[in-house]
Design a protein around this motif. Structure first.
Motif, PDB file in Angstrom:
ATOM      1  N   ARG A  16       0.812  -1.223   0.000  1.00  0.00           N
ATOM      2  CA  ARG A  16       0.000   0.000   0.000  1.00  0.00           C
ATOM      3  C   ARG A  16       0.836   1.259   0.000  1.00  0.00           C
ATOM      4  N   LEU A  17       2.034   1.188   0.611  1.00  0.00           N
ATOM      5  CA  LEU A  17       2.896   2.366   0.626  1.00  0.00           C
ATOM      6  C   LEU A  17       3.445   2.661  -0.756  1.00  0.00           C
ATOM      7  N   ARG A  18       3.963   1.630  -1.391  1.00  0.00           N
ATOM      8  CA  ARG A  18       4.528   1.828  -2.731  1.00  0.00           C
ATOM      9  C   ARG A  18       3.452   1.847  -3.801  1.00  0.00           C
ATOM     10  N   ARG A  19       2.213   1.564  -3.401  1.00  0.00           N
ATOM     11  CA  ARG A  19       1.092   1.509  -4.347  1.00  0.00           C
ATOM     12  C   ARG A  19       1.403   0.543  -5.485  1.00  0.00           C
ATOM     13  N   SER A  20       1.815  -0.654  -5.103  1.00  0.00           N
ATOM     14  CA  SER A  20       2.130  -1.639  -6.137  1.00  0.00           C
ATOM     15  C   SER A  20       1.565  -2.997  -5.763  1.00  0.00           C
TER      16      SER A  20
ATOM     17  N   GLU B 163       2.670  -7.171 -16.854  1.00  0.00           N
ATOM     18  CA  GLU B 163       1.586  -6.401 -17.464  1.00  0.00           C
ATOM     19  C   GLU B 163       0.368  -6.382 -16.534  1.00  0.00           C
ATOM     20  N   ALA B 164       0.043  -7.529 -15.984  1.00  0.00           N
ATOM     21  CA  ALA B 164      -1.097  -7.604 -15.062  1.00  0.00           C
ATOM     22  C   ALA B 164      -0.814  -6.770 -13.813  1.00  0.00           C
ATOM     23  N   GLU B 165       0.444  -6.760 -13.380  1.00  0.00           N
ATOM     24  CA  GLU B 165       0.808  -5.975 -12.196  1.00  0.00           C
ATOM     25  C   GLU B 165       0.549  -4.486 -12.425  1.00  0.00           C
ATOM     26  N   SER B 166       0.964  -3.973 -13.600  1.00  0.00           N
ATOM     27  CA  SER B 166       0.786  -2.528 -13.761  1.00  0.00           C
ATOM     28  C   SER B 166      -0.673  -2.178 -14.012  1.00  0.00           C
ATOM     29  N   ALA B 167      -1.403  -3.054 -14.688  1.00  0.00           N
ATOM     30  CA  ALA B 167      -2.844  -2.805 -14.841  1.00  0.00           C
ATOM     31  C   ALA B 167      -3.504  -2.754 -13.466  1.00  0.00           C
ATOM     32  N   ALA B 168      -3.118  -3.685 -12.590  1.00  0.00           N
ATOM     33  CA  ALA B 168      -3.720  -3.737 -11.249  1.00  0.00           C
ATOM     34  C   ALA B 168      -3.424  -2.459 -10.472  1.00  0.00           C
ATOM     35  N   ALA B 169      -2.180  -1.989 -10.591  1.00  0.00           N
ATOM     36  CA  ALA B 169      -1.819  -0.775  -9.851  1.00  0.00           C
ATOM     37  C   ALA B 169      -2.728   0.383 -10.222  1.00  0.00           C
TER      38      ALA B 169
ATOM     39  N   THR C 219      -8.727  -1.233  -2.055  1.00  0.00           N
ATOM     40  CA  THR C 219      -9.671  -2.218  -2.591  1.00  0.00           C
ATOM     41  C   THR C 219      -9.769  -2.071  -4.101  1.00  0.00           C
ATOM     42  N   ALA C 220     -10.391  -3.086  -4.721  1.00  0.00           N
ATOM     43  CA  ALA C 220     -10.605  -3.044  -6.166  1.00  0.00           C
ATOM     44  C   ALA C 220     -11.954  -3.698  -6.464  1.00  0.00           C
ATOM     45  N   SER C 221     -12.389  -3.600  -7.708  1.00  0.00           N
ATOM     46  CA  SER C 221     -13.714  -4.096  -8.076  1.00  0.00           C
ATOM     47  C   SER C 221     -13.620  -5.520  -8.629  1.00  0.00           C
ATOM     48  N   PRO C 222     -14.735  -6.235  -8.655  1.00  0.00           N
ATOM     49  CA  PRO C 222     -14.752  -7.561  -9.289  1.00  0.00           C
ATOM     50  C   PRO C 222     -14.316  -7.490 -10.756  1.00  0.00           C
ATOM     51  N   ALA C 223     -14.652  -6.403 -11.432  1.00  0.00           N
ATOM     52  CA  ALA C 223     -14.234  -6.286 -12.847  1.00  0.00           C
ATOM     53  C   ALA C 223     -12.711  -6.217 -12.948  1.00  0.00           C
ATOM     54  N   ALA C 224     -12.081  -5.534 -11.982  1.00  0.00           N
ATOM     55  CA  ALA C 224     -10.614  -5.455 -11.977  1.00  0.00           C
ATOM     56  C   ALA C 224     -10.019  -6.838 -11.741  1.00  0.00           C
TER      57      ALA C 224
ATOM     58  N   ASP D  91      -7.508 -12.378 -16.594  1.00  0.00           N
ATOM     59  CA  ASP D  91      -7.341 -12.537 -18.048  1.00  0.00           C
ATOM     60  C   ASP D  91      -5.928 -12.175 -18.480  1.00  0.00           C
ATOM     61  N   LEU D  92      -5.394 -11.093 -17.899  1.00  0.00           N
ATOM     62  CA  LEU D  92      -4.031 -10.689 -18.267  1.00  0.00           C
ATOM     63  C   LEU D  92      -3.012 -11.753 -17.848  1.00  0.00           C
ATOM     64  N   VAL D  93      -3.250 -12.377 -16.694  1.00  0.00           N
ATOM     65  CA  VAL D  93      -2.325 -13.423 -16.236  1.00  0.00           C
ATOM     66  C   VAL D  93      -2.410 -14.640 -17.150  1.00  0.00           C
TER      67      VAL D  93
END
Ligand SMILES: Cc1cc2nc3c(=O)[nH]c(=O)nc-3n(C[C@H](O)[C@H](O)[C@H](O)COP(=O)(O)OP(=O)(O)OC[C@H]3O[C@@H](n4cnc5c(N)ncnc54)[C@H](O)[C@@H]3O)c2cc1C
Ligand code: FES
Ligand code: FES
Lengths: 166, 276
Positions: free
Chosen positions: B179-183, B200-206, B215-220, B226-228
């Protein structure tokens, strides 16, 4: 360590000397073939079935994954060394009474594993019992009788504890 | 001794717990003329915590890690390794030495950007896990410890395969949120020769994570999965396939595990392995 040096194991309370064994021998091989300790069973030799389970300095281990020479000076306890009183006796007797033994090949490993488990986690629930015994494979019983036996031991010991507390 | 022996052609092997090595010696898959046993080297059995990092000695067993509250992610990873017998005996150093394609610890440490500490005749060294794995240890080197950052948010580890107590995972997945590095970092094991990062999935998630709430959404979560899956399918060279483990199955499983891990860490109702 290289060639066939001499080393000492403490097996079921007795000092035993091993000499001339191959440096790569497992504890299982040395126990059975060099020392004649047949209380450990030899099945998969891959760490998968638990038939060769022992306590190594008090920790449950598959003796086929332990290098015998590396157990130099360690205390090795097989089912035969668990003792004839207390928990180990109760586990053995209850396995028989509850029909948890069929061909019996897995039994020595199971008795060691169950005794270790109930020493650490006397009140483990059924899920924890199954997980904790997953390293021991039984081809005969389907495990139902084994779990039932472990739970019978737990009940008896809980009753005993209550009685002692009064 | 190790370096000298290698020149003379004598096969000297390092032994830690023995869960991989001893059965392999028995079956003839490995050979040894001499064994250097590390199990009793107390210095290798230490676990430590610095201001921002955790250090885990090569002789630390999975059982030692199971209850470690400073790293719930490592604790969870250790908890799903093999059986009690294997967890009591198998070690961190052995996991790095064996470097299995879907090794549980290896997958987690890959996602954690861990460093490997080694000792050799040329002195101590510290190198990123990926470099260690790519080059193998220097001749004569012994892994002494791994170092990773203290958890900065929820972390989890998931795997899929046959009977856990008897067989290593087919596909493994670690997700760590900071959470600190937002990654967010993610590693998938069991597709290529070694666990791989899903950049690629990591940066999309960030970008998808609401960092104010963590938190994030079910769509995320679905997009992440899918990216993984897509990234897993691009890993080369892929592992040889078995009858029940086709490449397609592994790619699909990678996405499913990643989606679940993401959900556990980032969807409000889920229960991740929160640091305490
Ligand atoms: C039945 C069974 C189930 C298993 N299940 C799992 C599982 O679920 N997940 C999983 O990830 N693994 C699993 N394993 C694999 C194994 O238990 C792990 O890889 C374990 O971490 C190996 O550690 P060890 O200490 O036993 O290694 P050892 O067998 O002692 O050594 C393994 C290798 O590492 C080298 N080595 C050891 N220590 C060092 C060091 N300090 N520096 C450099 N090299 C070193 C050795 O030379 C050897 O090549 C399983 C194994 C068995 C037999
Ligand atoms: S013989 Fe050791 S675990 Fe099967
Ligand atoms: S009773 Fe036969 S294997 Fe268990």
């Amino acid at each position: 360590m290289s060639g066939g040096e001499t080393y000492r194991l403490h097996v079921d309370g007795f000092p035993r000397t091993v000499s001339g064994a191959w440096i790569g021998d497992s504890l299982l091989t040395v126990l059975r073939d060099a020392l004649g300790v047949t209380a450990v069973k030899d099945a998969c030799e891959q760490g998968r079935c638990g038939a060769c389970s022992v306590l190594l300095d008090g920790r449950l281990a598959a003796s086929c994954t332990v290098l015998a020479a590396d157990a130099d000076g360690a205390r090795v306890v097989t089912v035969a060394g668990l003792g004839t009183v207390g928990l180990a006796r109760a586990v053995r007797a209850t396995f028989l009474a509850e029909g948890a033994v069929q061909c019996g090949f897995c039994t020595p490993g199971f008795v060691v594993a169950v005794t270790d488990l109930l020493t650490r986690r006397p009140d483990a629930d059924a899920d924890e019992l199954r997980e904790a015994l997953a390293g021991n494979i039984c081809r005969c019983t389907g495990y139902g009788r084994i779990i039932a036996a472990v739970q019978a031991v737990q009940r008896d010991r809980a009753v005993q504890r209550d009685r002692d507390a009064r | 001794m190790l370096a000298g022996a290698r020149e003379s052609g004598t096969e000297v092997v390092l032994l830690s717990g023995g869960t991989d090595l001893v059965p392999a010696l028995r079956s003839g898959e490995r050979r040894a003329d001499a064994v250097v046993a590390l199990r009793r080297v107390q210095e290798l059995r230490v676990r430590g915590a610095g201001a921002d990092s955790l250090t885990v000695g090569a002789g630390v067993t999975y059982t030692d890690l199971v209850g470690w509250s400073l790293s719930p992610g490592l604790a969870r990873t250790a908890r799903v390794v093999g059986s009690v017998q294997i967890r009591n005996t198998g070690t961190v150093g052995g996991a790095l030495g064996s470097a299995r394609p879907a090794g549980d610890l290896l997958t987690f440490l890959t996602a954690a950007d861990a460093e490997v500490l080694t000792a050799s005749p040329s002195g101590p060294a510290r190198l990123p896990l990926a470099r260690f794995l790519a080059g193998g240890p220097a001749p004569g080197a012994v892994v002494t410890a791994v170092r990773l950052a203290r958890p900065g948010g929820p972390q989890t580890y998931l795997k899929i395969g046959g009977r856990q107590a008897a067989f290593p995972a087919v596909v493994s997945c670690a997700v760590l949120v900071d959470r600190l590095r937002r990654s967010l970092t993610c590693a998938i094991g069991g597709v290529g020769r070694l666990p791989a990062r899903m950049e690629e999935a990591e940066s999309a998630a960030a970008g998808d994570i609401d960092w104010a709430t963590g938190t994030a959404s079910p769509a995320a979560a679905r997009r992440f999965a899918d990216l993984v899956t897509a990234a897993a399918a691009r890993i080369a060279p892929a592992l040889p396939v078995g009858p029940r483990e086709s490449a397609e199955y592994r790619w699909h499983a990678a996405g499913v595990l990643a989606g679940r891990a993401f959900t556990r860490c980032l969807l409000p109702a889920a229960t991740p392995d929160e640091p305490t």
